[in-house]
Design a protein around this motif. Structure first.
Motif, PDB file in Angstrom:
ATOM      1  N   LEU A 269       0.872  -1.177   0.000  1.00 54.19           N
ATOM      2  CA  LEU A 269       0.000   0.000   0.000  1.00 54.19           C
ATOM      3  C   LEU A 269       0.905   1.222   0.000  1.00 54.19           C
ATOM      4  CD1 LEU A 269      -2.501  -0.991   2.840  1.00 54.19           C
ATOM      5  CD2 LEU A 269      -2.777  -1.288   0.379  1.00 54.19           C
ATOM      6  N   VAL A 271       1.095   5.729  -0.332  1.00 58.66           N
ATOM      7  CA  VAL A 271       0.508   7.054  -0.547  1.00 58.66           C
ATOM      8  C   VAL A 271       1.623   7.949  -1.113  1.00 58.66           C
ATOM      9  CG1 VAL A 271      -0.793   8.976   0.447  1.00 58.66           C
ATOM     10  CG2 VAL A 271      -1.139   6.657   1.316  1.00 58.66           C
ATOM     11  N   THR A 274       7.066   8.280   1.065  1.00 58.00           N
ATOM     12  CA  THR A 274       8.193   8.925   1.758  1.00 58.00           C
ATOM     13  C   THR A 274       8.774   7.999   2.832  1.00 58.00           C
ATOM     14  OG1 THR A 274       6.730   9.978   3.351  1.00 58.00           O
ATOM     15  CG2 THR A 274       7.268  11.243   1.375  1.00 58.00           C
ATOM     16  N   GLY A 275       7.988   7.018   3.242  1.00 62.21           N
ATOM     17  CA  GLY A 275       8.499   6.053   4.219  1.00 62.21           C
ATOM     18  C   GLY A 275       9.774   5.386   3.713  1.00 62.21           C
ATOM     19  N   SER A 358       1.742  11.312   3.948  1.00 65.21           N
ATOM     20  CA  SER A 358       0.390  11.367   4.493  1.00 65.21           C
ATOM     21  C   SER A 358       0.375  11.168   6.000  1.00 65.21           C
ATOM     22  CB  SER A 358      -0.464  10.278   3.829  1.00 65.21           C
ATOM     23  OG  SER A 358       0.070   9.011   4.139  1.00 65.21           O
ATOM     24  N   ASP A 374       6.276  12.242  15.251  1.00 68.04           N
ATOM     25  CA  ASP A 374       5.756  13.397  15.995  1.00 68.04           C
ATOM     26  C   ASP A 374       4.239  13.355  16.005  1.00 68.04           C
ATOM     27  OD1 ASP A 374       7.818  15.586  16.729  1.00 68.04           O
ATOM     28  OD2 ASP A 374       8.499  14.816  14.802  1.00 68.04           O
TER      29      ASP A 374
HETATM   30  C1  LIG Z   1      13.139  13.229   5.371  1.00 72.40           C
HETATM   31  C2  LIG Z   1      11.968  12.873   6.218  1.00 72.40           C
HETATM   32  C3  LIG Z   1      11.881  13.450   7.473  1.00 72.40           C
HETATM   33  C4  LIG Z   1      10.806  13.128   8.298  1.00 72.40           C
HETATM   34  N1  LIG Z   1      10.722  13.709   9.527  1.00 72.40           N
HETATM   35  C5  LIG Z   1       9.674  13.402  10.337  1.00 72.40           C
HETATM   36  C6  LIG Z   1       9.544  13.993  11.615  1.00 72.40           C
HETATM   37  O1  LIG Z   1      10.352  14.806  12.030  1.00 72.40           O
HETATM   38  N2  LIG Z   1       8.492  13.635  12.364  1.00 72.40           N
HETATM   39  C7  LIG Z   1       7.557  12.742  11.927  1.00 72.40           C
HETATM   40  O2  LIG Z   1       6.600  12.466  12.636  1.00 72.40           O
HETATM   41  N3  LIG Z   1       7.662  12.177  10.723  1.00 72.40           N
HETATM   42  C8  LIG Z   1       8.694  12.481   9.926  1.00 72.40           C
HETATM   43  N4  LIG Z   1       8.799  11.882   8.696  1.00 72.40           N
HETATM   44  C9  LIG Z   1       7.878  10.816   8.349  1.00 72.40           C
HETATM   45  C10 LIG Z   1       6.806  11.246   7.402  1.00 72.40           C
HETATM   46  O3  LIG Z   1       5.844  11.956   8.094  1.00 72.40           O
HETATM   47  C11 LIG Z   1       6.262   9.990   6.784  1.00 72.40           C
HETATM   48  O4  LIG Z   1       7.266   9.461   5.956  1.00 72.40           O
HETATM   49  C12 LIG Z   1       5.042  10.218   5.950  1.00 72.40           C
HETATM   50  O5  LIG Z   1       4.032  10.813   6.681  1.00 72.40           O
HETATM   51  C13 LIG Z   1       4.552   8.872   5.427  1.00 72.40           C
HETATM   52  O6  LIG Z   1       3.490   9.097   4.566  1.00 72.40           O
HETATM   53  P1  LIG Z   1       3.480   8.471   3.112  1.00 72.40           P
HETATM   54  O7  LIG Z   1       2.182   8.811   2.553  1.00 72.40           O
HETATM   55  O8  LIG Z   1       4.641   8.909   2.332  1.00 72.40           O
HETATM   56  O9  LIG Z   1       3.589   6.941   3.469  1.00 72.40           O
HETATM   57  P2  LIG Z   1       4.094   5.771   2.544  1.00 72.40           P
HETATM   58  O10 LIG Z   1       5.576   5.828   2.476  1.00 72.40           O
HETATM   59  O11 LIG Z   1       3.356   5.746   1.302  1.00 72.40           O
HETATM   60  O12 LIG Z   1       3.693   4.560   3.467  1.00 72.40           O
HETATM   61  C14 LIG Z   1       4.360   4.313   4.670  1.00 72.40           C
HETATM   62  C15 LIG Z   1       3.940   2.933   5.187  1.00 72.40           C
HETATM   63  O13 LIG Z   1       2.585   2.967   5.606  1.00 72.40           O
HETATM   64  C16 LIG Z   1       1.766   2.069   4.842  1.00 72.40           C
HETATM   65  N5  LIG Z   1       0.506   2.765   4.655  1.00 72.40           N
HETATM   66  C17 LIG Z   1       0.358   4.024   4.158  1.00 72.40           C
HETATM   67  N6  LIG Z   1      -0.925   4.393   4.268  1.00 72.40           N
HETATM   68  C18 LIG Z   1      -1.600   3.367   4.813  1.00 72.40           C
HETATM   69  C19 LIG Z   1      -2.951   3.155   5.180  1.00 72.40           C
HETATM   70  N7  LIG Z   1      -3.864   4.088   5.012  1.00 72.40           N
HETATM   71  N8  LIG Z   1      -3.275   1.979   5.744  1.00 72.40           N
HETATM   72  C20 LIG Z   1      -2.364   1.017   5.929  1.00 72.40           C
HETATM   73  N9  LIG Z   1      -1.070   1.148   5.617  1.00 72.40           N
HETATM   74  C21 LIG Z   1      -0.685   2.325   5.060  1.00 72.40           C
HETATM   75  C22 LIG Z   1       2.557   1.770   3.613  1.00 72.40           C
HETATM   76  O14 LIG Z   1       2.273   0.518   3.109  1.00 72.40           O
HETATM   77  C23 LIG Z   1       3.984   1.840   4.123  1.00 72.40           C
HETATM   78  O15 LIG Z   1       4.338   0.658   4.743  1.00 72.40           O
HETATM   79  C24 LIG Z   1       9.836  12.194   7.848  1.00 72.40           C
HETATM   80  C25 LIG Z   1       9.936  11.625   6.584  1.00 72.40           C
HETATM   81  C26 LIG Z   1      10.994  11.957   5.777  1.00 72.40           C
HETATM   82  C27 LIG Z   1      11.124  11.320   4.439  1.00 72.40           C
END
Ligand SMILES: Cc1cc2nc3c(=O)[nH]c(=O)nc-3n(C[C@H](O)[C@H](O)[C@H](O)COP(=O)(O)OP(=O)(O)OC[C@H]3O[C@@H](n4cnc5c(N)ncnc54)[C@H](O)[C@@H]3O)c2cc1C
Ligand code: FES
Ligand code: FES
Length: 1368
Positions: A269, A271, A274-275, A358, A374
């Motif tokens: 899955l 979004v 960025t993970g 997200s 956070d």
């Molecule tokens: C450089 C960097 C710095 C960051 N710094 C911080 C910080 O200071 N504090 C903080 O809190 N966060 C931080 N983050 C984390 C960031 O908030 C998360 O990477 C982001 O919110 C993940 O969202 P995404 O949509 O990209 O997830 P994705 O990368 O698309 O998914 C992440 C994981 O969640 C799963 N997933 C996604 N959505 C769902 C859903 N609805 N149901 C079930 N599984 C799901 C995916 O399969 C995957 O395993 C940082 C990230 C980066 C890259």
């Protein structure tokens, strides 16, 4: 049009990049946007700096069209994480799309260039896009129309726009100025030094001086053709692209079910993806399910119960919605909660991540993968709920329950999260007459985000007040802590239970804090566990302390009689006394220079050659050269063991990983060749480990594959089989090296000389400090462009190698030795380097050599663009050292003798290490130590060899001197500044210590710099103000420090070549490499100046006739090394010598022509010269003469900092630098060098921890753990002045060096921090918590938050409360 819609309907991936349509039929679903743009389009402005979302070099603008509203949404995104399939129907704009050299540069490019905001240029396109994104969105707001030429952007937004972008060269100040120049609320007078208006014209400064920004003619971010296609509803063919975009729950459920049934298919899955920046999975997914198109997951809904946010909503959109709701109809308590959550979320990652990442992705990572989130913590404190679905089962549970569950299985989907309205909390606690407080906290190395916190927290409290007892009762509270080395964020239930129903007093606080300490306990193996626990204490104290205080200081007066829940008090009201309020970002800066017309155009602050091209992304770096056909890509497999036999190298799987074609190792060295990867005059280093590894991080083999991604994955999957039997243990510390006599010899000619008689000096001393210790760690270069090379086999056993290197000549020699061919078979070409800082002197050689070896073996082009992790592991970095010293001094602080034992960790091979002792002592000698004696050992350890990081040795030497001065001052309980002053050199002592480098008495400008700086920086007044500040503030302490630097440089022989072509255009070649330091710019100015001695007409644009071209080791030999700060000068001098000869050759012809005509144009003169067969190409080799080749550089800096005693955070309030640049060849370039070096020094002293594991393998492997300064960590005020120290015939046109010396001045920040800590310790002492030796302490380097906090007292809060409780 119809045709287009038809195509779209077929379900191909369709998008636009810079207005150009792309249609792809099959796509690897794991391909990122960056990979696509860089490998399959001409748009190379997107740079790969980290590949993990941490640097911003890859930032693009992503635009989406909503056909229903006919609106375009524009936002920045990091293209290194964005998956290509996810941009179906979108439009991408990169920096070359804003404008370029063909169609004209955008005003952003021009302003970046004119504000001197681009040095190496590798970060610049990403910076431009971050600014552009902010600009585009500001223009969409309903803010009042700005005056012509301005935008709707505000200064704060402009600065924040680039808060997540890293730049290693400039120090950010000029970048901030370029960005701010677009803001409607900018005061033009505040903008820094630039090429748009000249000094003295500032009263006329106005927007018309800047390249025009015309809001009405901005570029279209979404092309019309794509709008039509979007209307036709674009779907990707999921079979061809393995990418599903379900648009309903049912569809999603169907897909999940089918994949479940279909065993073996790996599905993910996704979004924002960025993970991947954090987890960097190498496993291959067969299918992706994009969750962004399911309405329930993308909605944001606010009603009386709270706000529900769909799991696919991006963090940016959530922030917007929360801000909107905080202005809406909710009760004020809820509004406060929403606002605070939004404020906190703005510190999550960088804008270009928040725009795509997200809320759901974050929570799922926090829940199942222990991500230190956070968002989980703050939502937990707000009492949030989540909605998940598994198959057909819907579940609604509290966030706390969700976090405590086992990880979500692959069939479960997070639908949404709901933040309740605080009214619902009131329902639970219906006392009525109460108030609600909510606050969030995070302690991280960077205040504005782009750094994970050591700990975060959020607290919600509902309190009421008793008028009779004047006390405050805690009715209820929700206290959440996270990211402190725990599986997930937690509620501190025991603390909550204890506090609930209690009157808030200091005694209750003491108890609560004890409970917090027992609750917030980091898991084993977490770094700085005690620090993290102390943060929890500090934050809770900060939150509750104000309530306790408010009950006793009259706050309750205002409290009584007000409708409780509607009146929300924010803690800002209780801020301590502060004389000057400093904003979060750079507030102001001043640059003072004196222009020198004598050698025009030398001395002019002209903009950096090629800077607009760098901004638009057209400047070509090695990795931008298109891959030749049949090209292979390499990636290093490195050893993870420091000293082990290699039994075999292979892969886990039976077959080779995808795309991998071969492994190259020492066994592939051809007959006649040698296993050499690095060659310097001190000796070679091998290219690959043979049977035995020598250090962890040593290259053992080179994986070859059909793409860089496959090569990198291949290297990651490689397995090296080690055998440790019957091997000695490796040497991993300098002490072990000494014990086992593992030392390198230091050639006597470069050994530093002792001064005076130590025994005599120490006998004269009134006091002694004996065997004191200082420890200094390493630093990574963090050039934005990783190591890169491309080797192309040529006829007759020749090899052409493009390398990003600071010394192509040595790479040529190393490659020839490795291949066993003569050097004339190897041509190394270097056009520009995306930042070097010494890291590309020697360490680029093995990279180029490995490519050449592989290319030689397979007779195919081979290239590499190293990933950040491998680069960091193999880089070596700055030399760590341990120093033990004894110093004798008089009671007035005059030092009479100093003895030092210095153990330098050189690593496994010599590299440039033999130079280190001289450099360390060179900078240390800045004070008159009376007698100076030392024993310096160069230790050979089983660690990667250390190299020449900017200011190698000098930085450490200069700091050691300051640390000793500080210690003497502490011992005597006097002010360190007075000890510095009393130990300043007279000219005579300077001569004694520095010999010929000291030059003439008039050249010794340091004492005048010292005094001038005191005046310009208001040093004495501020020292007094700081005393007052410290008296009135318990939790913040300030410190100020002024330090000098003396830097001995020497010029090296350098070649040059100047040729004049038929049309009068001029080609210049020099030994020096353009690294961003402005070498080409100075060289061009020198060529123009030196040729101007032939007076001709129409020379206005003469600079434009000159082109400096890439270094080519077969065209210009003996290029040497670009290092040591003097290569620009010596390259300039080599060019001047060439021009002198050209002038000499042309002069007779000109004089003859002058007899025939009055006006002689340059072109005409050259045409005639061609006709008369004048030789118009000259080579020179500048050899500096003995008397002037070495000289001293001087500067001084004053820095003021503020330390937060609760977190250990240091804020640099102001730095003032005065630096002697002689007669600057180009003041803009020199200013850039000074500011950039200073900020890099701040990184060394305050932030950057380049650490290794117990095997010596580097474990800070990227932007997540290695924190270089960002715009929010530089001084809030940065004032730089160049001292124009006048004519000096011994210098190259009276100039001096600027590249390295100013780095040393950053120690002023460290010393100021020590002064602030000292105040904190005095306070602790006054509470009876420290014994008399409280002022004799050392501050580690870097002075990170944990270190500072520890020195200020990890238990400072408890001590304070004990004092208070004891007194009551
Ligand atoms: C450089 C960097 C710095 C960051 N710094 C911080 C910080 O200071 N504090 C903080 O809190 N966060 C931080 N983050 C984390 C960031 O908030 C998360 O990477 C982001 O919110 C993940 O969202 P995404 O949509 O990209 O997830 P994705 O990368 O698309 O998914 C992440 C994981 O969640 C799963 N997933 C996604 N959505 C769902 C859903 N609805 N149901 C079930 N599984 C799901 C995916 O399969 C995957 O395993 C940082 C990230 C980066 C890259
Ligand atoms: S390369 Fe994408 S953020 Fe660094
Ligand atoms: S100019 Fe910013 S990294 Fe070089």
């Amino acid at each position: 049009m119809e045709e287009e819609s038809e195509m779209a309907k077929k379900g191909h991936l369709v998008f636009a990049a810079n207005g150009q349509r792309f249609e792809l039929f099959t796509v690897d679903p794991s391909m990122t946007l960056l990979e696509f743009l860089r490998t399959q389009t001409p748009f190379k402005s997107v740079k790969l700096g980290c590949g993990e979302g941490g640097c911003g070099a890859c930032t693009v603008l992503l635009s989406k069209h909503d056909p229903l509203l006919d609106q375009v949404e524009d936002f920045t995104a990091s293209s290194c994480l964005t998956l290509l399939c996810s941009i179906n129907g979108c439009s991408i704009t990169t920096s070359e799309g804003l404008g370029n050299s063909k169609v004209g540069f955008h005003s952003i490019h021009k302003r970046f260039s004119g504000f001197h905001a681009s040095q190496c240029g590798f970060c610049t396109p990403g910076m431009c896009m971050s600014l552009f994104g902010a600009l585009v969105n500001a223009e969409k707001t309903d803010r009042p129309e700005p005056s012509p030429g301005y935008s709707k952007l505000t200064v704060l937004e402009a600065e924040k726009a680039i808060a997540g972008n890293l730049c290693r060269c400039t120090g950010y100040r000029p970048i901030a100025d370029a960005c701010k120049s677009f803001a409607s609320d900018v005061d033009m007078e505040d903008l820094g030094f630039n090429s748009f208006w000249k000094k003295g014209e500032r009263h006329e400064v106005n927007i018309s001086g800047l390249p025009l920004y015309n809001r009405n003619h901005e570029i279209c971010t979404f092309p019309a053709f794509l709008k039509r296609e979007v209307k036709a509803s674009m779907l990707i063919d999921s079979k061809r692209c393995s990418w599903n975009q379900p648009s309903s729950f049912q569809e999603l459920q169907g897909l999940l079910k089918s994949y479940d049934a279909n065993n073996g298919v790996r599905m993910k899955l996704v979004v924002g993806n960025t993970g991947m920046g954090y987890y960097k999975e190498v496993e291959h997914y067969d299918r992706y399910i994009d969750l962004r198109y399911i309405p329930e997951l993308s909605m944001i809904r606010g009603d009386h119960t709270g706000i529900e946010i769909g799991a696919s909503v991006t963090i940016s959109k959530a922030i917007e919605a929360l801000r909107e709701e905080s202005k809406g109809e909710f009760i004020s308590a809820s509004k406060l909660v929403f606002k605070k959550i939004a404020d906190h979320m703005e510190k999550v990652a960088a804008k270009f991540i928040r725009n795509i990442g997200s809320i759901g992705g974050n929570l799922v990572m926090a829940q199942g993968k222990h991500f230190p989130s956070d968002i989980a913590t703050i939502l937990l404190a707000a009492g949030s709920f989540v909605h998940i679905i598994n198959g057909v089962i819907h579940e609604k549970l509290t966030l706390e329950e969700f976090l405590e569950r086992p990880p979500l299985d692959s069939k479960s989907v997070l639908i949404s999260v709901r933040i309740p309205n605080c009214g619902s909390i009131k329902d639970v606690y219906p006392e009525g007459d109460s108030k609600l407080f909510f606050e969030t906290y995070r302690a991280a190395p960077r205040p504005l985000g782009n750094a994970l916190p050591y700990l975060n927290a959020a607290f919600l409290a509902e309190v009421s007040c008793s008028k009779s007892s004047n006390g405050i009762m805690m009715n209820s509270c929700q206290l959440a802590f996270g990211a402190f080395g725990t599986k997930h964020a937690i509620r501190a239930r025991k603390v909550e239970e204890f506090l609930t129903g209690n009157w808030l007093t200091n005694a209750v606080l003491c108890e609560a804090i004890k409970l917090v300490k027992a609750t917030v306990v980091p898991d084993d193996g977490t770094s700085d566990p005690a620090y993290r626990s102390s943060l929890a204490v500090g934050f809770l104290f900060d939150f509750l302390g104000q309530l306790v205080d408010s009950s006793s200081n009259g706050w309750l007066k205002g409290y009584s009689g007000i409708s409780m829940l509607e009146d929300v008090i924010s803690k800002e009201k209780y801020d301590n006394l502060d004389h000057v309020k400093y904003p979060t970002l750079l507030s102001s800066s001043k640059q003072v220079i004196e222009l020198n017309k004598e050698y025009h155009p030398i001395g002019e602050p002209i903009t950096k050659s090629g800077s607009a091209l760098q901004a638009s992304g057209e400047a070509v770096y090695v990795d931008d050269i298109p891959s030749p056909g049949n090209c292979l890509y390499g990636s290093f497999i490195y050893s993870t063991k420091p000293f082990a036999r290699i039994k075999g190298i292979g892969f886990n799987s039976k077959s080779l990983p995808d795309g991998v074609t071969a492994l190259v190792s020492f066994k592939d060295i051809p007959k006649g060749g040698q296993n050499i990867g690095l060659l310097l005059s001190f000796g070679p280093e091998r290219l690959f480990a043979d049977e035995l590894t020598q250090y962890a991080g040593e290259p053992v083999a080179f994986v070859l594959a059909d793409s860089q991604k496959h090569a990198d994955v291949g290297a990651k999957l490689a397995v090296v089989d080690y055998d440790l039997e019957n091997l000695e243990s490796p040497i991993l510390t300098v002490e072990e090296a000494v014990e086992r006599s593992s030392l390198f010899e230091i050639p006597p000619v470069i050994c530093p000389k002792q001064v005076g008689d130590f025994s005599k000096g120490i006998a004269e001393a009134d006091h002694k400090i004996l065997s004191a210790k200082i420890k200094l760690g390493s630093q990574y270069y963090f050039y934005m462009e990783n190591q890169t090379a491309l080797a192309v086999p040529d006829e007759d056993n020749c090899m052409v190698v493009y390398s990003s290197i600071q010394c192509p000549e040595y790479a040529q020699a190393a490659i020839a030795k490795c291949l066993g061919v003569p050097e004339h078979n190897v041509r190394v070409l270097t056009r520009r380097v995306g930042g070097g800082f010494g890291g590309k002197v020697t360490k680029s050689m093995p990279v180029a050599t490995a490519c050449a070896l592989a290319a030689h073996k397979y007779q195919r082009p081979v290239r590499i663009s190293m990933n950040r992790k491998t680069d960091m592991i193999m880089a070596g970095g700055r030399h760590p050292m341990k120093i033990t010293y004894s110093v004798g001094f008089k009671s007035n602080g005059k030092i009479t003798a100093l003895y030092l034992d210095i153990l330098i960790d050189a690593g496994i091979s010599l590299d440039i290490s033999p130079m280190m002792p001289k450099a360390v002592v060179g900078a240390l000698k800045k004070y008159n130590w009376g007698a100076l004696s030392f024993d310096i050992k160069l230790c050979k350890t089983n660690l990667s060899s250390k190299s020449a990081m900017r200011g190698p040795g000098d930085l450490q030497g200069s700091y050691i001197a300051e640390a000793i001065i500080e210690q003497v001052a502490s011992f005597l309980s006097v002010d360190a500044d007075s000890v510095r002053a009393i130990n300043f050199h007279t000219y005579d002592s300077l001569k004694l210590f520095y010999d010929v480098s000291a030059g003439d008495p008039l050249e010794y400008t340091l004492t005048s710099i010292w005094d001038k700086l005191a005046t310009s920086a208001c040093f004495n007044q501020r020292t007094q103000m700081i005393k007052e500040f410290n008296r009135y503030n318990i939790w913040k302490k300030r410190g100020i420090s002024r330090i000098p630097c003396v830097y001995d440089v020497s010029m090296r022989p350098t070649p040059g070549k100047v040729s004049i072509l038929h049309d009068g255009s001029i080609v210049v070649e020099v030994g020096g490499i353009e690294l961003g330091q402005g070498l080409w710019t100075k060289v061009k100015q020198m060529a123009a100046f030196a040729l101007s001695s032939i007076k001709y007409d129409g020379d206005a644009d003469f600079l434009d006739k000159i082109r400096v071209i890439q270094a080519d080791t077969l065209s210009l030999i003996q290029g040497g090394i670009t290092a040591g700060s003097t290569t620009s000068e010596s390259s300039c001098e080599a060019v001047r010598l060439c021009c002198e000869v050209l002038v000499e050759r042309l002069m007779p012809l000109k004089e003859r022509l002058q007899m025939q005509t009055d006006s002689i144009r340059w072109e005409m003169l050259i045409q005639k010269a061609y006709l008369e067969a004048v030789n118009l190409s000259v080579n020179s080799f500048f050899i500096p003469d003995f008397a002037s080749k070495q000289y001293l550089n001087y500067g001084a800096a004053v820095s003021e900092v503020e330390v937060d005693l609760l977190t250990g955070q240091t804020t640099i309030l102001r730095s003032d630098i005065l630096y002697d640049c002689g007669q600057s060849l180009n003041p803009a370039v020199d200013l850039g060098q000074i500011e950039g070096a200073f900020v890099q020094g701040i990184g060394f002293f305050m932030l950057e921890e380049y650490t290794t594991n117990s095997d010596g393998l580097v474990d800070t492997e990227g932007t997540w753990t290695y924190k270089i300064p960002t715009i929010d960590t530089i001084p809030k005020q940065l004032n730089v002045a160049l001292l124009h120290s006048g004519r000096n015939p011994k210098r190259v046109l009276s100039s001096k060096a600027s590249g390295e010396p100013p780095l040393l001045l950053a120690a002023s920040v460290h010393c100021a921090t020590k002064a602030a800590i000292s105040e904190a310790r005095k306070q602790l002492h006054s509470w009876g918590c420290l014994d008399g030796s409280h002022l004799t302490f050392q501050v580690g380097v870097p002075a990170t938050m944990p270190i500072v906090k520890e020195l200020c007292g990890l238990d400072v809060v408890e001590r304070y409360l004990q004092c208070k409780v004891g007194r009551n």
